[in-house]
Design an enzyme around this catalytic site. Structure first.
Site, PDB file in Angstrom:
ATOM      1  N   ARG A   1      20.347   4.120   9.427  1.00 16.17           N
ATOM      2  CA  ARG A   1      20.154   4.984   8.274  1.00 16.17           C
ATOM      3  C   ARG A   1      19.530   6.326   8.643  1.00 16.17           C
ATOM      4  O   ARG A   1      19.905   7.353   8.092  1.00 16.17           O
ATOM      5  CB  ARG A   1      19.258   4.288   7.249  1.00 16.17           C
ATOM      6  CG  ARG A   1      18.999   5.181   6.068  1.00 16.17           C
ATOM      7  CD  ARG A   1      18.394   4.441   4.926  1.00 16.17           C
ATOM      8  NE  ARG A   1      16.986   4.188   5.152  1.00 16.17           N
ATOM      9  CZ  ARG A   1      16.179   3.721   4.220  1.00 16.17           C
ATOM     10  NH1 ARG A   1      16.661   3.449   3.037  1.00 16.17           N
ATOM     11  NH2 ARG A   1      14.923   3.519   4.482  1.00 16.17           N
TER      12      ARG A   1
ATOM     13  N   SER B   1      17.838   4.772  -0.545  1.00 13.06           N
ATOM     14  CA  SER B   1      16.816   3.740  -0.583  1.00 13.06           C
ATOM     15  C   SER B   1      16.808   3.106  -1.970  1.00 13.06           C
ATOM     16  O   SER B   1      17.609   3.492  -2.818  1.00 13.06           O
ATOM     17  CB  SER B   1      15.517   4.465  -0.288  1.00 13.06           C
ATOM     18  OG  SER B   1      14.514   3.564  -0.085  1.00 13.06           O
ATOM     19  N   LEU B   2      15.900   2.182  -2.206  1.00 12.46           N
ATOM     20  CA  LEU B   2      15.842   1.552  -3.525  1.00 12.46           C
ATOM     21  C   LEU B   2      14.478   1.790  -4.152  1.00 12.46           C
ATOM     22  O   LEU B   2      13.466   1.795  -3.468  1.00 12.46           O
ATOM     23  CB  LEU B   2      16.052   0.042  -3.394  1.00 12.46           C
ATOM     24  CG  LEU B   2      17.435  -0.442  -2.977  1.00 12.46           C
ATOM     25  CD1 LEU B   2      17.399  -1.941  -2.704  1.00 12.46           C
ATOM     26  CD2 LEU B   2      18.445  -0.140  -4.069  1.00 12.46           C
TER      27      LEU B   2
ATOM     28  N   GLU C   1       0.818  -1.187   0.000  1.00 10.53           N
ATOM     29  CA  GLU C   1       0.000   0.000   0.000  1.00 10.53           C
ATOM     30  C   GLU C   1       0.867   1.259   0.000  1.00 10.53           C
ATOM     31  O   GLU C   1       0.580   2.239  -0.687  1.00 10.53           O
ATOM     32  CB  GLU C   1      -0.802  -0.032   1.283  1.00 10.53           C
ATOM     33  CG  GLU C   1      -2.159   0.451   1.130  1.00 10.53           C
ATOM     34  CD  GLU C   1      -2.921   0.148   2.399  1.00 10.53           C
ATOM     35  OE1 GLU C   1      -3.868   0.838   2.638  1.00 10.53           O
ATOM     36  OE2 GLU C   1      -2.518  -0.779   3.149  1.00 10.53           O
ATOM     37  N   TYR C   2       1.918   1.189   0.778  1.00  9.64           N
ATOM     38  CA  TYR C   2       2.865   2.304   0.837  1.00  9.64           C
ATOM     39  C   TYR C   2       3.473   2.519  -0.547  1.00  9.64           C
ATOM     40  O   TYR C   2       3.553   3.635  -1.044  1.00  9.64           O
ATOM     41  CB  TYR C   2       3.949   1.980   1.867  1.00  9.64           C
ATOM     42  CG  TYR C   2       5.049   3.003   1.942  1.00  9.64           C
ATOM     43  CD1 TYR C   2       4.877   4.170   2.669  1.00  9.64           C
ATOM     44  CD2 TYR C   2       6.257   2.811   1.275  1.00  9.64           C
ATOM     45  CE1 TYR C   2       5.878   5.119   2.738  1.00  9.64           C
ATOM     46  CE2 TYR C   2       7.269   3.749   1.336  1.00  9.64           C
ATOM     47  CZ  TYR C   2       7.072   4.898   2.073  1.00  9.64           C
ATOM     48  OH  TYR C   2       8.069   5.841   2.118  1.00  9.64           O
TER      49      TYR C   2
ATOM     50  N   LYS D   1      16.588  -9.513  -0.860  1.00  5.41           N
ATOM     51  CA  LYS D   1      16.395  -8.256  -0.144  1.00  5.41           C
ATOM     52  C   LYS D   1      15.987  -8.620   1.279  1.00  5.41           C
ATOM     53  O   LYS D   1      14.885  -9.117   1.521  1.00  5.41           O
ATOM     54  CB  LYS D   1      15.307  -7.414  -0.804  1.00  5.41           C
ATOM     55  CG  LYS D   1      15.111  -6.069  -0.133  1.00  5.41           C
ATOM     56  CD  LYS D   1      14.228  -5.176  -0.970  1.00  5.41           C
ATOM     57  CE  LYS D   1      14.130  -3.775  -0.398  1.00  5.41           C
ATOM     58  NZ  LYS D   1      13.585  -3.722   0.951  1.00  5.41           N
TER      59      LYS D   1
ATOM     60  N   GLU E   1      22.711  -5.149   6.129  1.00  7.16           N
ATOM     61  CA  GLU E   1      21.430  -5.277   6.808  1.00  7.16           C
ATOM     62  C   GLU E   1      21.571  -6.058   8.110  1.00  7.16           C
ATOM     63  O   GLU E   1      22.153  -7.141   8.136  1.00  7.16           O
ATOM     64  CB  GLU E   1      20.463  -6.017   5.865  1.00  7.16           C
ATOM     65  CG  GLU E   1      19.015  -5.793   6.176  1.00  7.16           C
ATOM     66  CD  GLU E   1      18.466  -4.497   5.554  1.00  7.16           C
ATOM     67  OE1 GLU E   1      19.250  -3.710   4.989  1.00  7.16           O
ATOM     68  OE2 GLU E   1      17.253  -4.274   5.681  1.00  7.16           O
TER      69      GLU E   1
HETATM   70  S1  IVH Z   1      21.361  -2.168  -1.526  1.00  4.93           S
HETATM   71  C1  IVH Z   1      21.971   2.504  -2.420  1.00  4.93           C
HETATM   72  N1  IVH Z   1      20.905  -4.657  -0.963  1.00  4.93           N
HETATM   73  O1  IVH Z   1      16.437  -2.272   1.404  1.00  4.93           O
HETATM   74  C2  IVH Z   1      21.064   1.486  -1.834  1.00  4.93           C
HETATM   75  N2  IVH Z   1      19.608  -3.027   0.160  1.00  4.93           N
HETATM   76  O2  IVH Z   1      14.522  -0.551   0.144  1.00  4.93           O
HETATM   77  C3  IVH Z   1      21.822   0.368  -1.217  1.00  4.93           C
HETATM   78  N3  IVH Z   1      18.038  -3.951   1.785  1.00  4.93           N
HETATM   79  O3  IVH Z   1      17.785   0.695   2.641  1.00  4.93           O
HETATM   80  C4  IVH Z   1      20.920  -0.693  -0.732  1.00  4.93           C
HETATM   81  N4  IVH Z   1      18.571  -6.057   1.485  1.00  4.93           N
HETATM   82  O4  IVH Z   1      17.953  -1.426   4.094  1.00  4.93           O
HETATM   83  C5  IVH Z   1      20.553  -3.395  -0.718  1.00  4.93           C
HETATM   84  N5  IVH Z   1      20.645  -6.903  -0.532  1.00  4.93           N
HETATM   85  C6  IVH Z   1      20.305  -5.655  -0.301  1.00  4.93           C
HETATM   86  C7  IVH Z   1      19.321  -5.324   0.642  1.00  4.93           C
HETATM   87  C8  IVH Z   1      18.988  -3.990   0.832  1.00  4.93           C
HETATM   88  C9  IVH Z   1      17.811  -5.217   2.156  1.00  4.93           C
HETATM   89  C10 IVH Z   1      17.339  -2.802   2.339  1.00  4.93           C
HETATM   90  C11 IVH Z   1      18.219  -1.648   2.743  1.00  4.93           C
HETATM   91  C12 IVH Z   1      17.736  -0.488   1.934  1.00  4.93           C
HETATM   92  C13 IVH Z   1      16.343  -0.902   1.620  1.00  4.93           C
HETATM   93  C14 IVH Z   1      15.822  -0.211   0.391  1.00  4.93           C
END
Ligand code: IVH
Length: 706
Positions: free
Chosen positions: A155, A99-100, A52-53, A134, A192
């Site tokens: 973060r 973030s992604l 939803e977000y 992830k 993480e």
């Molecule tokens: S790369 C520049 N790799 O997902 C961004 N993030 O939605 C670098 N996260 O803030 C992040 N697993 O807390 C990356 N394998 C992974 C990850 C991951 C979890 C988290 C992370 C990020 C968030 C973004």
């Protein structure tokens, strides 16, 4: 039942929105997303699902893409998360933690790869990607100087995180000294922190046995455990850490993402064993399918997979779009679902008087978490889904949040079930009528509000709660329960009362109330007195003015510097002073919605009295003025003609990364025109106005001077 309002903006497809409607929608989305960010990042207590977000963000992005001129200074696309909670010292990240972007479908993934090809002008050349799970935990940045761990930070808002060094040192997966032969002088390793599912269940059992609160899911448990004041408590919680990214590096030990991963392992970090180098979109998609099947069998939660361009020189060229890199994407898994029965529908009243319906559910397990509440958002949502008490509903929970009701299983509806009557009066003791506001376009807004404002006890209590909350005055010992109790006793009606509580205690005699003693009362007054001095930005945020979230409060504080200057401006604004309005409008991040909200707030004598009483009790510290570091920060640049060394998009991204604004046309406000071969009218205009004209090489030289 209430008819579906055809005017409900949130349901109008983006393509059909008029400009005025789009502006109103962007304002709503900005506000809602900021609230959800705060709940997720600060309180570890989100109330909507990730799906939803994500949908809110996607709608915001789609409207912005259609109406680029309406992009708000406080747009969620320009923010990452929310600022961190006030418990730990703050640290500024040397390199922001971002973030992604999300992909939900095969098409999104193909688009992501195509965008990269276009940006880098790669044609059909192969691109290698690292694909990895992830992890549903929280990100952590570890700073090593000469190989020794010196700091660990969460973060936070991406720029400023919480210093959790002492706690981080208790994690078995975090080396105190980097192993291996190739260790640059400064290394920031990011990854993480997570709790395994089995450790989470065991922890909750222990918590329950000790009469302590249980955690909703492993992510919250990990976040809660890392943010303990006592490192010994963190040490007792089994937390893992996977390294997957980096921040500041005085030297790069590898030229690829996969090479960096090997280097992390050589240094002594755990890296995810499922990581894989992929050479095509099809391989990425196969990885996603495989991980989705494996997901249940893994002992840690994952909510998708992440794809990252392997070559780091390409990552650097691709850079970032405000909050997320162009070179990586999170490909999410679909959310988990379950069915259960609605036992009741409660109405909660928020700080701004918004009435939010919440479904109270027959407890059900979704993805390993027991769920008892689901948000129904607002009146129109209930009506649209026609959710009735007694209904069997499908609920969805993605990751870690209060789930949402997807819909009703009509075949199971009990014969007697009646359509839900949304209250026309506030559930507070005054039973004030509920109003549906009009949006900028004149349409009826989705939110029903109690019209009681200052009189509605719920709103007053919510105001006070906001005032003492962690990111505002952060007064320990004054939580939800205490505020409600003090309010009911008539001891606290408005913020200033908090600061006169001690002098009034001779008659109140708090120490004689149940649950209080001499020590807790002394501690409470100590906590209150510790907040008699407060930074301007927090003060402004604490007032709880609509549309003035943390980011906006910070922008106002920086813009005006002192409370006196800000207050004077607000009073002038309240008198309709146009010059002040323009002056505010010129501030970075501040637009009409915020200015209107300030004007409305300070026009109200009741609010001015509240503020004036309060400012007699506290000392408000002036704001720090931001430092400008790059040579071209704050400058306006126009590109014209053909660029030979990079695409226009890449040049624009580079300029923005260094803090410059890129404009489409030349005016007297333009600082530089970068002209390549074929430049025509813009170049002529620049010459006519005497604007500095640079060649592409000169421009690049300037960007490198930092
Ligand atoms: S790369 C520049 N790799 O997902 C961004 N993030 O939605 C670098 N996260 O803030 C992040 N697993 O807390 C990356 N394998 C992974 C990850 C991951 C979890 C988290 C992370 C990020 C968030 C973004």
């Amino acid at each position: 039942m209430f008819p579906m309002s055809a005017k409900d903006l949130s349901r109008i497809p983006v393509e059909d929105l008029t400009e005025a409607q789009a502006a109103a929608e962007l304002a709503r989305l900005s506000r809602e997303i900021a609230e959800h960010d705060a709940r997720y990042y600060q309180e570890d207590a989100p109330i909507i699902s990730d799906a939803e977000y994500d949908a809110l963000r996607a709608r915001n992005a789609a409207i912005e893409a259609r109406f680029p001129a309406l992009v708000r200074p406080d747009s969620p696309s320009r923010r990452v998360g929310a600022a961190p909670a006030g418990r730990f010292p703050k640290v500024r990240h040397a390199v922001p933690m971002l973030s992604l972007d999300n992909a939900f479908s095969e098409g999104d993934v193909r688009d992501f790869v195509e965008r990269i090809r276009r940006f880098l002008r790669l044609g059909d050349a192969p691109i290698d990607f690292v694909a990895e799970p992830k992890i549903d935990g929280l990100s952590l940045s570890l700073r090593y100087e000469r190989g020794v761990l010196v700091a660990g930070a969460t973060r936070g808002d991406g720029s400023i995180g919480e210093d959790v060094t002492a706690n981080v040192k208790t994690l078995a997966d975090v080396p105190h000294r980097l192993a291996g032969t190739h260790v640059p002088a400064i290394c920031e390793v990011r990854g993480e922190v997570y709790m395994t599912k089995s450790a989470f269940l065991a922890l909750n059992e222990r918590q329950a046995a000790a009469g302590e609160p249980v955690f909703a899911n492993p992510r919250n448990a990990a976040a809660g455990s890392l943010r303990q004041k006592d490192p010994a408590v963190t040490a007792s919680r089994p937390l893992g850490f996977f390294a997957y990214a980096w921040g500041e590096m005085s030297e790069m030990p590898a030229g690829t993402q996969s090479g960096m991963t090997e280097w992390f392992a050589a240094c002594g970090f755990k890296t995810n064993p499922l990581m894989r180098l992929c050479h095509s979109v099809d391989e990425l998609l196969a990885f996603h399918r495989e991980m989705e099947l494996k997901r249940g069998a893994l002992d840690y939660d994952i909510d998708g997979v992440v794809y990252k361009v392997d070559r780091i020189d390409w990552q650097e060229r691709l850079g970032y779009v405000s909050r997320s890199p162009r070179w990586a994407v999170a490909h999410k898994f679909p959310a988990e679902k379950a069915t259960t029965v609605v036992k009741a529908i409660d109405i909660q009243v928020g700080r701004t008087g918004a009435l939010t319906p919440v479904a109270k559910l027959e407890p059900v397990t979704v993805g390993g978490v027991v769920v008892q509440n689901a948000t129904l958002h607002n009146e129109d949502e209930i009506a649209r889904k026609d959710v009735r008490i007694g209904d069997t509903v499908v609920i969805q929970r993605a990751g870690d949040v209060i789930p949402q009701v997807l819909g009703v299983v009509l075949e199971k509806r009990p014969a007697h079930a009646q359509p839900f009557q949304f209250p026309r009066r506030c559930p507070c003791s005054l039973h004030t009528p509920v109003v549906r506001e009009r949006t900028a376009s004149g349409a009826e807004g989705a939110v029903a509000r109690c019209s009681g404002e200052f009189a509605c006890p719920y709103q007053r209590i919510e105001h006070l709660r906001h005032f003492v909350s962690r990111r505002a005055f952060d007064i320990e010992g004054l939580g939800e329960k205490q505020i409600a109790f003090f309010y009911a006793q008539g001891w606290l009606k408005e913020p200033a009362d908090i600061f006169t509580l001690e002098e009034r205690n001779e008659s109140i005699r708090l120490q004689e109330q149940e649950g209080y003693g001499e020590v807790s009362v002394r501690n409470l007054f100590r906590a209150i007195n510790a907040r008699r001095e407060i930074p301007l930005e927090r003060f402004i945020y604490a007032l709880g003015i609509r549309h003035v979230g943390e980011t906006t409060a910070r922008a106002l504080a920086r813009g005006y510097g002192s409370w006196q200057a800000f207050y004077d401006a607000c009073l002038k604004l309240a008198h309709g002073d146009q010059e002040t309005r323009q002056e505010m409008d010129a501030l970075d991040q501040i637009g009409d919605t915020v200015i209107d909200a300030l004007e409305a707030y300070f026009r109200e004598p009741h609010n001015r009295r509240i503020v004036e009483r309060l400012t007699k009790q506290v000392r408000i510290r002036d704001a720090e003025r931001p430092a400008r570091d790059s040579r071209i920060a704050g400058k306006t640049v126009v590109f014209t003609g053909t660029l030979e060394q990079m695409t226009r998009e890449e040049a624009k991204a580079l300029a923005e990364r260094l803090g410059a604004k890129v404009a489409g046309s030349v005016s007297k406000n333009t600082d530089f025109v970068v002209a390549g071969p074929g430049a025509g009218s813009k170049l002529a205009k620049a010459r006519e106005l005497g604007v500095t004209v640079l060649s592409e090489d000169e421009w690049l030289a300037l960007t490198k001077q930092g």
